[in-house]
Design a protein around this motif. Sequence first.
Motif, mmCIF file in Angstrom:
data_model
loop_
_atom_site.group_PDB
_atom_site.id
_atom_site.type_symbol
_atom_site.label_atom_id
_atom_site.label_comp_id
_atom_site.label_asym_id
_atom_site.label_seq_id
_atom_site.Cartn_x
_atom_site.Cartn_y
_atom_site.Cartn_z
ATOM 1 N N ILE A 1 -13.454 -45.656 -20.521
ATOM 2 C CA ILE A 1 -14.555 -44.841 -20.884
ATOM 3 C C ILE A 1 -15.826 -45.505 -21.272
ATOM 4 C CG2 ILE A 1 -15.774 -42.822 -21.923
ATOM 5 C CD1 ILE A 1 -13.025 -41.633 -22.179
ATOM 6 N N ASN A 2 -16.925 -45.965 -20.636
ATOM 7 C CA ASN A 2 -17.927 -46.862 -21.033
ATOM 8 C C ASN A 2 -18.654 -45.973 -21.952
ATOM 9 O OD1 ASN A 2 -17.336 -48.575 -18.937
ATOM 10 N ND2 ASN A 2 -18.521 -47.761 -17.489
ATOM 11 N N GLU A 3 -18.954 -46.552 -23.206
ATOM 12 C CA GLU A 3 -19.583 -45.925 -24.089
ATOM 13 C C GLU A 3 -21.294 -46.088 -23.908
ATOM 14 O OE1 GLU A 3 -18.653 -46.718 -28.261
ATOM 15 O OE2 GLU A 3 -16.650 -47.142 -27.827
ATOM 16 N N ALA A 4 -21.757 -45.075 -24.196
ATOM 17 C CA ALA A 4 -23.388 -45.288 -23.987
ATOM 18 C C ALA A 4 -23.835 -46.370 -24.961
ATOM 19 C CB ALA A 4 -23.929 -43.838 -24.388
ATOM 20 N N LYS B 1 -25.838 -48.265 -27.731
ATOM 21 C CA LYS B 1 -26.103 -47.506 -29.008
ATOM 22 C C LYS B 1 -27.471 -48.012 -29.478
ATOM 23 C CE LYS B 1 -21.573 -47.404 -30.348
ATOM 24 N NZ LYS B 1 -20.492 -47.864 -31.033
#
Length: 80
Positions: A75-78, A80
């Motif tokens: 899952i690619n984190e948004a 920051k």
Amino acid sequence: MQKYQGLIVSDPKIMMGKPVIAGTRITVELILEKLAAGETIEQILEAHPRLTREAIQAALAFAADALRSDVVYPINEAAK
């Protein structure tokens, strides 16, 4: 025995083999999408009279079991 046994089926001739509620062309995926979009179980039942509360619960149990496998889902984190 799984809670969804007999309620969730997969047949290559129906919806390209995606898991569906037995006796329908309603996919587990569709049920999950509707719930994720904020629809209530009651709204889903109203829109699809052939569904039952038990069938929706079976779809959720099936999805939970599918995600319990040892597969990693990156899952690619948004940003920051």
